[in-house]
Design a protein around this motif. Structure first.
Motif, PDB file in Angstrom:
ATOM      1  N   ARG A  40       0.836  -1.200   0.000  1.00  0.00           N
ATOM      2  CA  ARG A  40       0.000   0.000   0.000  1.00  0.00           C
ATOM      3  C   ARG A  40       0.879   1.262   0.000  1.00  0.00           C
ATOM      4  NH1 ARG A  40      -3.317  -3.670   2.113  1.00  0.00           N
ATOM      5  NH2 ARG A  40      -2.038  -3.920   3.969  1.00  0.00           N
ATOM      6  N   PRO A  41       1.491   1.573  -1.162  1.00  0.00           N
ATOM      7  CA  PRO A  41       2.328   2.772  -1.214  1.00  0.00           C
ATOM      8  C   PRO A  41       1.489   4.025  -1.007  1.00  0.00           C
ATOM      9  CG  PRO A  41       1.978   1.874  -3.416  1.00  0.00           C
ATOM     10  CD  PRO A  41       1.365   0.901  -2.464  1.00  0.00           C
ATOM     11  N   ASP A  42       2.119   5.068  -0.489  1.00  0.00           N
ATOM     12  CA  ASP A  42       1.435   6.347  -0.259  1.00  0.00           C
ATOM     13  C   ASP A  42       1.093   6.981  -1.619  1.00  0.00           C
ATOM     14  OD1 ASP A  42       0.733   8.931   0.268  1.00  0.00           O
ATOM     15  OD2 ASP A  42       2.476   9.389   1.535  1.00  0.00           O
ATOM     16  N   PRO A  43      -0.211   7.207  -1.889  1.00  0.00           N
ATOM     17  CA  PRO A  43      -0.587   7.795  -3.192  1.00  0.00           C
ATOM     18  C   PRO A  43       0.084   9.145  -3.435  1.00  0.00           C
ATOM     19  CG  PRO A  43      -2.541   7.228  -1.895  1.00  0.00           C
ATOM     20  CD  PRO A  43      -1.361   6.930  -1.037  1.00  0.00           C
ATOM     21  N   GLU A  44       0.340   9.896  -2.346  1.00  0.00           N
ATOM     22  CA  GLU A  44       0.996  11.204  -2.517  1.00  0.00           C
ATOM     23  C   GLU A  44       2.416  11.026  -3.052  1.00  0.00           C
ATOM     24  OE1 GLU A  44      -0.345  14.165  -2.338  1.00  0.00           O
ATOM     25  OE2 GLU A  44      -2.189  13.034  -2.021  1.00  0.00           O
ATOM     26  N   LEU A  45       3.080   9.972  -2.583  1.00  0.00           N
ATOM     27  CA  LEU A  45       4.442   9.718  -3.051  1.00  0.00           C
ATOM     28  C   LEU A  45       4.426   9.288  -4.522  1.00  0.00           C
ATOM     29  CD1 LEU A  45       7.371   9.771  -2.159  1.00  0.00           C
ATOM     30  CD2 LEU A  45       7.110   7.468  -1.242  1.00  0.00           C
ATOM     31  N   ILE A  46       3.420   8.495  -4.878  1.00  0.00           N
ATOM     32  CA  ILE A  46       3.292   8.087  -6.291  1.00  0.00           C
ATOM     33  C   ILE A  46       3.126   9.337  -7.155  1.00  0.00           C
ATOM     34  CG2 ILE A  46       1.888   6.822  -7.981  1.00  0.00           C
ATOM     35  CD1 ILE A  46       1.052   4.915  -5.719  1.00  0.00           C
ATOM     36  N   ARG A  47       2.232  10.235  -6.720  1.00  0.00           N
ATOM     37  CA  ARG A  47       1.983  11.454  -7.513  1.00  0.00           C
ATOM     38  C   ARG A  47       3.221  12.322  -7.613  1.00  0.00           C
ATOM     39  NH1 ARG A  47      -2.833  11.712  -4.280  1.00  0.00           N
ATOM     40  NH2 ARG A  47      -4.524  10.714  -5.416  1.00  0.00           N
ATOM     41  N   ALA A  48       3.988  12.367  -6.520  1.00  0.00           N
ATOM     42  CA  ALA A  48       5.144  13.276  -6.495  1.00  0.00           C
ATOM     43  C   ALA A  48       6.340  12.723  -7.267  1.00  0.00           C
ATOM     44  CB  ALA A  48       5.549  13.538  -5.039  1.00  0.00           C
ATOM     45  N   ALA A  49       6.325  11.404  -7.551  1.00  0.00           N
ATOM     46  CA  ALA A  49       7.474  10.794  -8.234  1.00  0.00           C
ATOM     47  C   ALA A  49       7.433  11.097  -9.730  1.00  0.00           C
ATOM     48  CB  ALA A  49       7.465   9.295  -7.999  1.00  0.00           C
ATOM     49  N   THR A  50       8.596  11.253 -10.320  1.00  0.00           N
ATOM     50  CA  THR A  50       8.682  11.471 -11.776  1.00  0.00           C
ATOM     51  C   THR A  50       8.366  10.172 -12.508  1.00  0.00           C
ATOM     52  OG1 THR A  50      10.351  13.162 -11.443  1.00  0.00           O
ATOM     53  CG2 THR A  50      10.275  12.167 -13.635  1.00  0.00           C
ATOM     54  N   VAL A  51       8.839   9.066 -11.952  1.00  0.00           N
ATOM     55  CA  VAL A  51       8.512   7.743 -12.493  1.00  0.00           C
ATOM     56  C   VAL A  51       8.112   6.864 -11.306  1.00  0.00           C
ATOM     57  CG1 VAL A  51       9.488   5.668 -13.558  1.00  0.00           C
ATOM     58  CG2 VAL A  51      10.049   7.906 -14.507  1.00  0.00           C
ATOM     59  N   ALA A  52       6.990   6.155 -11.458  1.00  0.00           N
ATOM     60  CA  ALA A  52       6.483   5.311 -10.367  1.00  0.00           C
ATOM     61  C   ALA A  52       6.080   3.955 -10.942  1.00  0.00           C
ATOM     62  CB  ALA A  52       5.265   5.980  -9.717  1.00  0.00           C
ATOM     63  N   THR A  53       6.678   2.882 -10.442  1.00  0.00           N
ATOM     64  CA  THR A  53       6.358   1.548 -10.961  1.00  0.00           C
ATOM     65  C   THR A  53       6.151   0.566  -9.786  1.00  0.00           C
ATOM     66  OG1 THR A  53       8.726   1.094 -11.205  1.00  0.00           O
ATOM     67  CG2 THR A  53       7.564   1.881 -13.168  1.00  0.00           C
ATOM     68  N   PRO A  54       5.413  -0.533 -10.024  1.00  0.00           N
ATOM     69  CA  PRO A  54       4.955  -1.385  -8.902  1.00  0.00           C
ATOM     70  C   PRO A  54       5.894  -2.549  -8.536  1.00  0.00           C
ATOM     71  CG  PRO A  54       3.782  -1.986 -10.886  1.00  0.00           C
ATOM     72  CD  PRO A  54       4.723  -0.886 -11.287  1.00  0.00           C
ATOM     73  N   HIS A  55       7.129  -2.270  -8.192  1.00  0.00           N
ATOM     74  CA  HIS A  55       8.105  -3.295  -7.781  1.00  0.00           C
ATOM     75  C   HIS A  55       8.190  -4.409  -8.831  1.00  0.00           C
ATOM     76  CE1 HIS A  55       9.982  -5.655  -4.151  1.00  0.00           C
ATOM     77  NE2 HIS A  55      10.610  -5.910  -5.295  1.00  0.00           N
ATOM     78  N   VAL A  56       8.528  -3.992 -10.043  1.00  0.00           N
ATOM     79  CA  VAL A  56       8.627  -4.960 -11.139  1.00  0.00           C
ATOM     80  C   VAL A  56       9.985  -4.911 -11.837  1.00  0.00           C
ATOM     81  CG1 VAL A  56       6.150  -5.132 -11.635  1.00  0.00           C
ATOM     82  CG2 VAL A  56       7.482  -3.274 -12.678  1.00  0.00           C
ATOM     83  N   ALA A  57      10.949  -4.216 -11.241  1.00  0.00           N
ATOM     84  CA  ALA A  57      12.254  -4.101 -11.916  1.00  0.00           C
ATOM     85  C   ALA A  57      12.815  -5.486 -12.243  1.00  0.00           C
ATOM     86  CB  ALA A  57      13.234  -3.310 -11.054  1.00  0.00           C
TER      87      ALA A  57
END
Ligand SMILES: NC(=O)C1=CN([C@@H]2O[C@H](COP(=O)(O)OP(=O)(O)OC[C@H]3O[C@@H](n4cnc5c(N)ncnc54)[C@H](O)[C@@H]3O)[C@@H](O)[C@H]2O)C=CC1
Ligand SMILES: O=C(O)C(=O)[C@H](O)COP(=O)(O)O
Length: 396
Positions: free
Chosen positions: A253-270
């Motif tokens: 459950r990542p913080d939605p605010e952090l997702i919005r603030a990130a330039t690139v946001a991905t769901p632990h799939v590297a």
């Protein structure tokens, strides 16, 4: 091959083993299922009740393996088909005579390639050239060293490396964390550790962020808690710098605010290439066979993976990397999660991961013969497949 920690099995009678496995582990039919029954369950929700009659437990990173899960179960062997081990209570396993293994390096190519793709997409979005920046790689093991190699193959020379355990072991060319804090871009490739000489929990905290140059970019594909999430959010909101994040404090459950603030946001799939996942299975299977006292030979699952083809319109190495690693699509899917309720974010995050479209490492991508020779040379250096023979009939 993975190192086996613990004792061999006590049942020499070779009775079929009872195996419980995370349903996200591929290739079990041709490997572990040869040795007993395999029950596939959602690794996130595993409880000790699921393991009441299990001998063997196969997990990925979403299962916390500790006394709560294993006490009063017959489990004697735990394998995690992952690089990271922070979800395993290794001291408890050792103390209780439960053999455990993991899969070092299994998805290191995938994680390194994807991290570089995150970097390239960030550069495009923020409008800068990587070649004009100084880069700091934190952690120079299987993933970090590959990131360094790929950056080099992209012609990026200004790369500093911080890895005190390796420095102490006598390897040279490492810098201090202070020098890292002067880099324009920092890429994190450390395990999550909370004790020992160089713990990484909250390695990137408010003080470190404050020291970074204005407009710096932080790339994290290691573990969410290597970074202090609240400090990072404050830093981003204050417009001091940028972040490209694949891992999150508080997963799933990542913080939605952090997702919005990130330039690139991905769901632990590297690390989520087919190659990496199958290699993870093969790695733990070989160690499991060794534990059984058998020849560790494993089936050649990787040869059967379907190749992919780079588009003929590929113009640059960055085009090829972003075709092979769909960071832009993954980022769009992740941003849609921010519209969900707090509970839905958790299930949505796991659903993105469980339903992740099959991806190949660069080595599984065939390069069109028509591309200019200098681009083909660069793609070969990046480990794309430039050796295949194109037998497709050409018309016209
Ligand atoms: N996002 C994803 O899908 C994936 C994430 N990972 C994460 O990446 C981590 C790194 O993976 P590998 O490179 O394969 O591990 P590795 O064990 O090969 O390398 C880790 C390196 O970090 C160094 N290190 C340890 N503590 C440090 C500190 N305080 N400061 C600087 N360096 C330190 C070690 O000396 C080692 O060289 C994994 O532990 C895992 O958590 C791994 C695969 C996929
Ligand atoms: O290998 C690791 O370490 C990872 O981070 C995995 O790729 C994460 O995948 P799951 O284990 O969470 O499926």
């Amino acid at each position: 091959m993975s190192q086996v920690y613990g004792e061999g099995p006590s049942n020499a009678d070779e009775s079929p083993l009872r195996i419980v496995a995370d349903a996200n582990i591929p290739g079990l039919d041709t490997t572990f299922a040869q040795h007993g029954s395999v029950t596939r369950l959602n690794g996130r929700n595993l409880t000790s009740a699921d393991l009441r009659t299990a001998d063997i437990l196969l997990v990925r990173s979403v299962t916390r393996v500790d006394a709560r899960l294993l006490d009063d179960t017959p489990v004697r062997f735990v394998a995690s088909a992952t690089i990271g081990t922070d979800h395993l209570d290794r001291d408890w396993l050792d103390r209780n005579g439960v053999t455990w293994i993991h899969a070092p390096g299994c998805n290191a190519d995938a994680a390194a390639q994807y991290s570089v793709a995150m970097l390239l997409l960030s550069a495009r979005r923020l409008g800068f050239e990587l070649s004009q920046k100084t880069l700091g790689v934190v952690g120079h093991g299987n993933v970090g060293s590959r990131v360094g190699y790929l950056l080099n193959a992209l012609g990026i020379e200004s790369v500093r490396i911080y890895d005190p355990p390796l420095a102490e072991a006598g390897q040279s060319e490492f810098c201090s964390m202070d020098e890292i804090s002067r880099c324009d871009i920092i890429s994190l490739h450390v395990p999550l550790t909370r004790s020992g000489r160089w713990p990484t929990f909250h390695l990137i905290d408010r003080d470190f962020l404050r020291r970074l140059p204005a407009g710096a970019l932080l790339v994290n594909s290691s573990r969410g808690d290597v970074v202090h999430g609240e400090a990072l959010l404050r830093w981003l909101r204050a417009g001091k710098g940028h972040a490209a994040l694949d891992v999150w404090p508080g997963e799933p459950r990542p913080d939605p605010e952090l997702i919005r603030a990130a330039t690139v946001a991905t769901p632990h799939v590297a690390g989520y290439s087919l190659d990496g996942k199958y290699r993870g299975t093969l790695c733990i299977y070989a160690a499991f066979r060794e534990w059984l006292g058998k020849d560790p030979a494993a089936p050649e699952l990787l040869r059967t993976l379907p190749p992919r083809h780079l588009p003929e319109a590929t113009r640059t190495a960055a085009d090829a990397i972003l075709a092979a690693c769909p960071v832009e699509q993954d980022d769009a899917a992740m941003r849609r999660l921010t519209e969900a309720t707090a509970t839905e974010i958790g299930t949505g995050f796991d659903a993105l991961r469980a339903g992740y479209a099959p991806r190949r490492d660069f080595a599984g991508w065939q390069v069109p013969t028509e591309l200019p020779q200098n681009l083909k040379n660069q793609l070969r250096a990046l480990r794309f497949d430039t050796d295949f023979i194109d037998l497709t009939p050409k018309t016209g």
